[in-house]
Design an enzyme around this catalytic site. Structure first.
Site, PDB file in Angstrom:
ATOM      1  N   GLY A 145       0.838  -1.187   0.000  1.00  0.00           N
ATOM      2  CA  GLY A 145       0.000   0.000   0.000  1.00  0.00           C
ATOM      3  C   GLY A 145       0.874   1.239   0.000  1.00  0.00           C
ATOM      4  O   GLY A 145       0.618   2.208  -0.708  1.00  0.00           O
ATOM      5  N   MET A 155       5.196   2.557   1.459  1.00  0.00           N
ATOM      6  CA  MET A 155       6.473   2.145   2.042  1.00  0.00           C
ATOM      7  C   MET A 155       7.177   3.345   2.648  1.00  0.00           C
ATOM      8  O   MET A 155       7.325   4.387   2.003  1.00  0.00           O
ATOM      9  CB  MET A 155       7.328   1.481   0.942  1.00  0.00           C
ATOM     10  CG  MET A 155       8.728   1.119   1.378  1.00  0.00           C
ATOM     11  SD  MET A 155       8.714  -0.161   2.677  1.00  0.00           S
ATOM     12  CE  MET A 155      10.190   0.302   3.579  1.00  0.00           C
ATOM     13  N   GLU A 156       7.647   3.145   3.878  1.00  0.00           N
ATOM     14  CA  GLU A 156       8.116   4.264   4.701  1.00  0.00           C
ATOM     15  C   GLU A 156       9.559   4.701   4.471  1.00  0.00           C
ATOM     16  O   GLU A 156      10.170   5.269   5.385  1.00  0.00           O
ATOM     17  CB  GLU A 156       7.971   3.866   6.174  1.00  0.00           C
ATOM     18  CG  GLU A 156       8.950   2.769   6.659  1.00  0.00           C
ATOM     19  CD  GLU A 156       8.395   1.362   6.602  1.00  0.00           C
ATOM     20  OE1 GLU A 156       7.501   1.102   5.769  1.00  0.00           O
ATOM     21  OE2 GLU A 156       8.870   0.519   7.376  1.00  0.00           O
ATOM     22  N   ASN A 157      10.130   4.501   3.284  1.00  0.00           N
ATOM     23  CA  ASN A 157      11.520   4.908   3.040  1.00  0.00           C
ATOM     24  C   ASN A 157      11.778   6.259   3.709  1.00  0.00           C
ATOM     25  O   ASN A 157      10.982   7.195   3.558  1.00  0.00           O
ATOM     26  CB  ASN A 157      11.782   5.047   1.544  1.00  0.00           C
ATOM     27  CG  ASN A 157      11.179   3.916   0.758  1.00  0.00           C
ATOM     28  OD1 ASN A 157      11.582   2.786   0.926  1.00  0.00           O
ATOM     29  ND2 ASN A 157      10.187   4.214  -0.072  1.00  0.00           N
ATOM     30  N   HIS A 160       0.336   6.157   9.168  1.00  0.00           N
ATOM     31  CA  HIS A 160       1.120   4.934   9.404  1.00  0.00           C
ATOM     32  C   HIS A 160       2.580   5.124   8.960  1.00  0.00           C
ATOM     33  O   HIS A 160       3.514   4.900   9.725  1.00  0.00           O
ATOM     34  CB  HIS A 160       0.457   3.789   8.636  1.00  0.00           C
ATOM     35  CG  HIS A 160       1.157   2.469   8.745  1.00  0.00           C
ATOM     36  ND1 HIS A 160       0.667   1.417   9.482  1.00  0.00           N
ATOM     37  CD2 HIS A 160       2.303   2.022   8.201  1.00  0.00           C
ATOM     38  CE1 HIS A 160       1.479   0.388   9.387  1.00  0.00           C
ATOM     39  NE2 HIS A 160       2.504   0.724   8.604  1.00  0.00           N
ATOM     40  N   GLU A 161       2.744   5.572   7.729  1.00  0.00           N
ATOM     41  CA  GLU A 161       4.113   5.654   7.194  1.00  0.00           C
ATOM     42  C   GLU A 161       4.926   6.746   7.890  1.00  0.00           C
ATOM     43  O   GLU A 161       6.133   6.603   8.085  1.00  0.00           O
ATOM     44  CB  GLU A 161       4.096   5.889   5.676  1.00  0.00           C
ATOM     45  CG  GLU A 161       3.311   4.849   4.871  1.00  0.00           C
ATOM     46  CD  GLU A 161       3.680   3.406   5.173  1.00  0.00           C
ATOM     47  OE1 GLU A 161       4.800   3.147   5.644  1.00  0.00           O
ATOM     48  OE2 GLU A 161       2.825   2.523   4.946  1.00  0.00           O
ATOM     49  N   GLU A 205       5.486  -2.789  12.605  1.00  0.00           N
ATOM     50  CA  GLU A 205       4.179  -2.770  11.943  1.00  0.00           C
ATOM     51  C   GLU A 205       3.019  -2.711  12.929  1.00  0.00           C
ATOM     52  O   GLU A 205       2.018  -2.035  12.677  1.00  0.00           O
ATOM     53  CB  GLU A 205       4.046  -3.963  10.995  1.00  0.00           C
ATOM     54  CG  GLU A 205       5.070  -3.952   9.847  1.00  0.00           C
ATOM     55  CD  GLU A 205       5.068  -2.644   9.040  1.00  0.00           C
ATOM     56  OE1 GLU A 205       4.139  -1.835   9.195  1.00  0.00           O
ATOM     57  OE2 GLU A 205       6.020  -2.437   8.265  1.00  0.00           O
TER      58      GLU A 205
HETATM   59  N1  BES Z   1       6.576  -1.337   5.686  1.00  0.00           N
HETATM   60  C1  BES Z   1       5.318  -1.506   5.056  1.00  0.00           C
HETATM   61  C2  BES Z   1       5.414  -1.776   3.584  1.00  0.00           C
HETATM   62  C3  BES Z   1       5.682  -3.213   3.236  1.00  0.00           C
HETATM   63  C4  BES Z   1       4.663  -4.128   3.301  1.00  0.00           C
HETATM   64  C5  BES Z   1       6.919  -3.620   2.812  1.00  0.00           C
HETATM   65  C6  BES Z   1       4.918  -5.443   2.974  1.00  0.00           C
HETATM   66  C7  BES Z   1       7.169  -4.927   2.507  1.00  0.00           C
HETATM   67  C8  BES Z   1       6.162  -5.842   2.568  1.00  0.00           C
HETATM   68  C9  BES Z   1       4.467  -0.262   5.242  1.00  0.00           C
HETATM   69  O1  BES Z   1       4.768   0.499   6.349  1.00  0.00           O
HETATM   70  C10 BES Z   1       3.070  -0.742   5.447  1.00  0.00           C
HETATM   71  O2  BES Z   1       2.810  -1.336   6.450  1.00  0.00           O
HETATM   72  N2  BES Z   1       2.194  -0.490   4.490  1.00  0.00           N
HETATM   73  C11 BES Z   1       0.843  -0.951   4.560  1.00  0.00           C
HETATM   74  C12 BES Z   1      -0.114   0.172   4.696  1.00  0.00           C
HETATM   75  C13 BES Z   1      -0.470   0.417   6.118  1.00  0.00           C
HETATM   76  C14 BES Z   1      -1.346   1.618   6.271  1.00  0.00           C
HETATM   77  C15 BES Z   1      -1.118  -0.759   6.784  1.00  0.00           C
HETATM   78  C16 BES Z   1       0.575  -1.704   3.274  1.00  0.00           C
HETATM   79  O3  BES Z   1       1.394  -1.672   2.399  1.00  0.00           O
HETATM   80  O4  BES Z   1      -0.465  -2.324   3.181  1.00  0.00           O
HETATM   81 ZN    ZN Z   2       4.141  -0.262   8.154  1.00  0.00          ZN
END
Ligand code: BES
Ligand code: ZN
Length: 922
Positions: free
Chosen positions: A320, A322-324, A356-357, A379
């Protein structure tokens, strides 16, 4: 959320299954042996057979201090050239350097010791399975510092991981590509050779060589831009030195974008980058981000450490968002809002994702988990605090009630399976890391943090958080480190209490019985046992949790009258000053992570609290949700739940309806295996008609966010269930919409599209596909994609499935089209599963294992309810081994067997109930 996709899917109207996927290695066994009595045993057996891949972390004899990294992508031929000059420390003399490296060709490598001569590497030994390379040197590299130089080349792949290409269209219809990165969890190694482990932090100096007319972004701000000497249409862009950081947080983006910008009150430059021509669609996210940064600065009491933050929408994006660090990447639908064409749920979603990010910028980026075992810290915490942040920015969203429906109950559902796993789980190999981005890490993680926050109180929680961030900033930390800080701040036994929630899987069911009433004293017996989706755990070795329990009464339904920490199997408590006519509710606010089973007398006394709304909304919701779950586990009859649902007929609250609607969807999907499916549709129509009439079709003056969500939910539910007046009105409005006479307001589009498709023909489908093609916003395309599966005719279902894999659908969205087909009907489910099997190779290739594949499988097969389907699914994956989805497959098989047992157990009684409630009174 799950991740994003699954969470937004449950917001849509066709989906009835709450999902977020997982995985783990296993040797499949034959499922034909399972009868409904052996479901539990089978689950244990499957979980026990999980096997782990051999894995070793990188040696520590050489580690990086600074990466000087220069990359030159070719956006036409989809390749890139790279040059790495890494300052490293050799801690022990060695003639080998082992690094991570995947799908990259090393051209040359050498080592320059500090003050010494350059030594060329004589061999590059790739260990492809382990995603490592060993560089060999003819002589030993001495202890001390030096520079490792590597020239390499790679492909800008189309797999949405590593350094990849993302397709977009210019205003004139020309197809072009951006180059973007997605490194978490273990894919930085696909862009440059590196020490790709979260605890190996270093600073980064990044340089990008890109076409002059493209925008190039990275974690830090630009410090230098100069013409590239040998090719005049290129420029060389240098970014500032980053703080020390983990490789998975590095990012770069090269492409064409517009932006809107602003400065937060704490002085950070915030930009939202959008596709060209859509800058205004970044405005909403910009406002959320500029409010959120100071909120976190204040909450954590630590300032945001970089000079800028960019939020950018990427067309092809697997997760969805990514928090780079300093350059957060998003799916378009998680960032862009068009005031006219975006619906209320999109706005809410964007706010949550931004919240979230941005939380990760502190919790994850500044302080990083020591190893992926502690991923849940990242997470789970971000998935909790995103709600705190949205509640701060948009109190009118009543977002905490939505948390209970979206995350808390989803976590309970998954964690009740024998194939669940503890929050803290040992992981090694990348495929094991991938599989823990699941509802346990996210939703259970967030739920236990919410419980903890409530147990400690906000003041001490913040104190502990602040101590943790200061102590571990620019370093790595583990779960225990956080508990230590919170324990210090609160004086409470945090490690012991929380260990029982994070180290063992599952959760308890709290059984509450009223022992006696002496005058105004009420005595309750409270006991705990493990809750299993297949019925309560009765074995001898029952695990025990440290359960913070609070109790309220009807006099003050929001306040807890008594709090105890249940640290043993059972206890007795006395409530003072409770008159015999008061009801008692355990877990007010639904913060404790457990389900409750009341004695039938206590339950009866609570029911009026639903009708007269004296129970607070979140507790009405959880009472219904607990009973639903108990019925699936065979602990009460499903008919009891149907009767309870009828008590909600006057319910005003959106989230309560939404949760109820989701459960009815699950039931309806279950009963699609019977010949009385129509009767449950009638039940749904009867239940939703009064609220539908109250709401009407048009929004009224003074209505807000939640009214918009409720209207969409109710009309969609009625339309799908075949409520005639809703169907007729939906058709009328759809026609006017298509003719351009009256464009449907964004909040009505999903329910109208769904309704007309569900009861539509090939012309309806063609019209929807045309609207899809014409749609400019990805949000609108997704809206259509998710409801297409509602179409009933078998040949049209096939058409939708073919469409799912066509060029028209972005690769990350294929999953929701197929999932939409599977979630819509019995025929759809069969067709979708066949389609997945027939196209397995292509789908596998699309997603290269990974979490989108897990989601696809879950959405496709979780709704089956015949034992032999569990066997079939199992055997398919026996012959198509897919490491990253193994746990998902186990969970799906377990769910199928549970569905089947549920159906066999309760179908007749449900049928009887549905028939007799129709019968005219004699
Ligand atoms: N760090 C994750 C992105 C991610 C997800 C990287 C799976 C690798 C594998 C990011 O912070 C995240 O959690 N994104 C969520 C959205 C959030 C609002 C729940 C996502 O991608 O669904
Ligand atoms: Zn996350």
């Amino acid at each position: 959320m799950s991740l994003l996709l699954s969470r937004t899917l449950t917001q849509t109207l066709v989906q009835t299954i709450r999902v977020r996927s997982p995985v783990l290695q296993c040797t499949p066994i034959k499922v034909q042996l399972f009868t409904d009595k052996t479901v539990r045993a089978a689950g244990h057996c499957l979980a026990a057979m999980a096997k782990r891949r051999p894995f070793e972390r990188l040696p520590t004899d050489v580690f990086p201090v600074n990466y000087g990294l220069c990359l030159k992508p070719d956006l036409i031929n989809f390749t890139f050239m790279g040059k790495l000059e890494a300052m490293v420390e050799v801690t022990q003399s060695t003639n080998q350097i082992v690094m991570n490296c995947a799908d990259i060709d090393i051209i040359t490598a050498s080592f320059v010791p500090n003050g010494g001569d350059e030594i060329d590497a004589t061999g590059f030994n790739y260990q492809n399975e382990d995603e490592k390379v060993t560089l060999s040197f003819p002589s030993a590299l001495k202890k001390g510092s030096g520079v490792l130089k590597i020239k390499f080349a790679g492909e800008l792949n189309d797999k949405m991981k590593g350094f990849y290409r993302s397709k977009y269209m210019t205003a004139t219809g020309e197809t072009r590509y951006a180059a973007v990165t997605q490194f978490e969890a273990t894919d930085a190694r696909r862009a440059f050779p590196c020490w790709d482990e979260p605890a190996i932090k270093a600073t980064f100096d990044i340089t990008l060589i890109v076409p002059k007319d493209r925008i190039a972004l990275s974690n830090m701000n630009v410090v230098e831009r100069q013409p590239y000497p040998s090719e005049e249409d290129l420029v060389e862009i240098k970014f500032g030195t980053s703080p020390i950081m983990s490789t998975y947080l590095v990012a770069f983006v090269i492409g064409e974008f517009d932006f809107v910008e602003s400065q937060s009150s704490d002085g950070v430059l915030v930009r939202v980058y959008t596709p060209v021509g859509k800058a205004e669609q970044g405005r909403f996210a910009l406002e959320v981000a500029t409010k959120t940064l100071p909120f976190y600065k204040d909450y954590f009491n630590v300032p945001y450490p970089l000079p800028k933050i960019d939020l950018i929408a990427i067309a092809d994006f697997a997760a969805g968002a990514m928090e780079n660090w300093g350059l957060v990447t998003y799916r378009e639908t998680a960032l862009l809002i068009d005031p006219k064409n975006s619906c209320a749920s999109s706005r809410q979603w964007v706010a949550l994702v931004v919240g979230h990010e941005l939380a990760h910028q502190w919790f994850g980026n500044l302080v990083t988990m020591e190893w992926w075992t502690h991923l849940w810290l990242n997470e789970g915490f971000a998935s909790w605090i995103e709600y705190l942040c949205v509640d701060h920015c948009f109190p009118e969203y009543d977002i905490w009630t939505q948390f209970v429906s979206a995350d808390y109950t989803r976590a309970l559902d998954l964690d009740a399976l024998d194939s669940s796993h503890p929050i803290e789980v040992n992981v090694g190999h990348p495929s094991e890391v991938d599989e823990i981005f699941d509802a346990i890490s996210y939703s259970k993680g967030a739920s236990v943090i919410r419980m903890l926050h409530n147990y400690i109180g906000d003041e001490d929680f913040r104190k502990g958080m602040n101590a943790y961030l200061l102590k571990f900033q620019h370093k790595n930390a583990s779960t225990e480190d956080l508990w230590d800080c919170l324990e210090q701040a609160s004086g409470k036994p945090i490690a012991t209490v929380m260990g029982s929630w994070t180290k063992q899987m599952g959760f308890p069911i709290i059984v509450v019985e009223q022992e006696q009433q002496y005058g105004d004293n009420r005595i309750l017996k409270i006991s705990q046992k493990k809750f299993c989706a297949s019925g309560p755990h009765n074995g001898g070795d029952c695990p025990c949790w440290m359960v913070p329990i609070s109790i309220c009464t009807s006099k003050e339904p929001q306040c807890s009258k008594l709090q105890v920490l249940l640290d043993k199997p059972e206890t007795t408590v006395t409530l003072k000053g409770v008159t015999p006519d008061e009801w008692i509710k355990v877990n007010p606010g639904t913060v404790g992570f457990y389900r409750i089973q009341y004695s039938s007398a206590m339950l009866q006394s609570l029911l009026p609290g639903i009708r007269d709304l004296s129970l607070q909304p979140v507790d009405r919701l959880s009472l219904q949700n607990d009973l639903f779950s108990l019925s699936r586990a065979g602990m009460i009859s499903t008919v009891e739940v149907l009767k309870l649902m009828e008590a909600f007929v006057n319910e005003p609250n959106y989230t309560v309806w939404s949760d109820l609607s989701c459960n009815l969807g699950i039931l309806s999907s279950l009963l699609s295996h019977t010949d009385f499916h129509e009767e449950i549709q009638e039940f749904i129509r009867d239940l939703f008609t009064p609220i539908g009439l109250r709401l009407g079709w048009d929004s009224k003056h003074g209505e807000g966010h939640l009214d918009a969500l409720l209207r969409g939910l109710v009309l969609g539910k009625l339309g799908k269930a075949g409520h005639k007046p809703t169907l007729e009105e939906a058709r009328r409005r759809f026609k006017e919409h298509v003719e351009g006479k009256h464009i449907l307001p964004a909040d009505l589009r999903s329910p109208v599209y769904l309704t007309v498709l569900k009861h539509g023909d090939s012309t309806t489908l063609e019209t929807m596909l045309r609207l899809h093609k014409q749609a400019d916003m990805q949000e609108e395309k997704n809206r259509i994609e998710r409801v297409l599966g509602a179409i009933a005719a078998p040949d049209l279902i096939q058409r939708v499935l073919t469409f799912a894999l066509s060029e028209e659908v972005r690769p990350q969205d294929t999953v929701s089209v197929i999932g939409g087909v599977a979630g819509s009907s019995k025929q759809g489910r069969k067709a979708a599963w066949k389609f997945v099997k027939d196209n397995w190779e292509e789908l596998y290739n699309h997603y290269q294992g990974g979490f989108l594949l897990s989601r696809l499988i879950k959405l496709t097969v979780d709704g089956f309810a015949i034992d032999k389907m569990a066997a079939e699914v199992k055997s398919f994956f026996e012959s198509h081994p897919t490491p990253a989805v193994e746990r998902t497959v186990l969970q799906c098989c377990e769910n199928i067997l549970l569905n089947s047992a549920w159906l066999k157990r309760d179908a007749d009684e449900i049928h009887h109930y549905l028939m007799q409630r129709k019968a005219p009174p004699v």
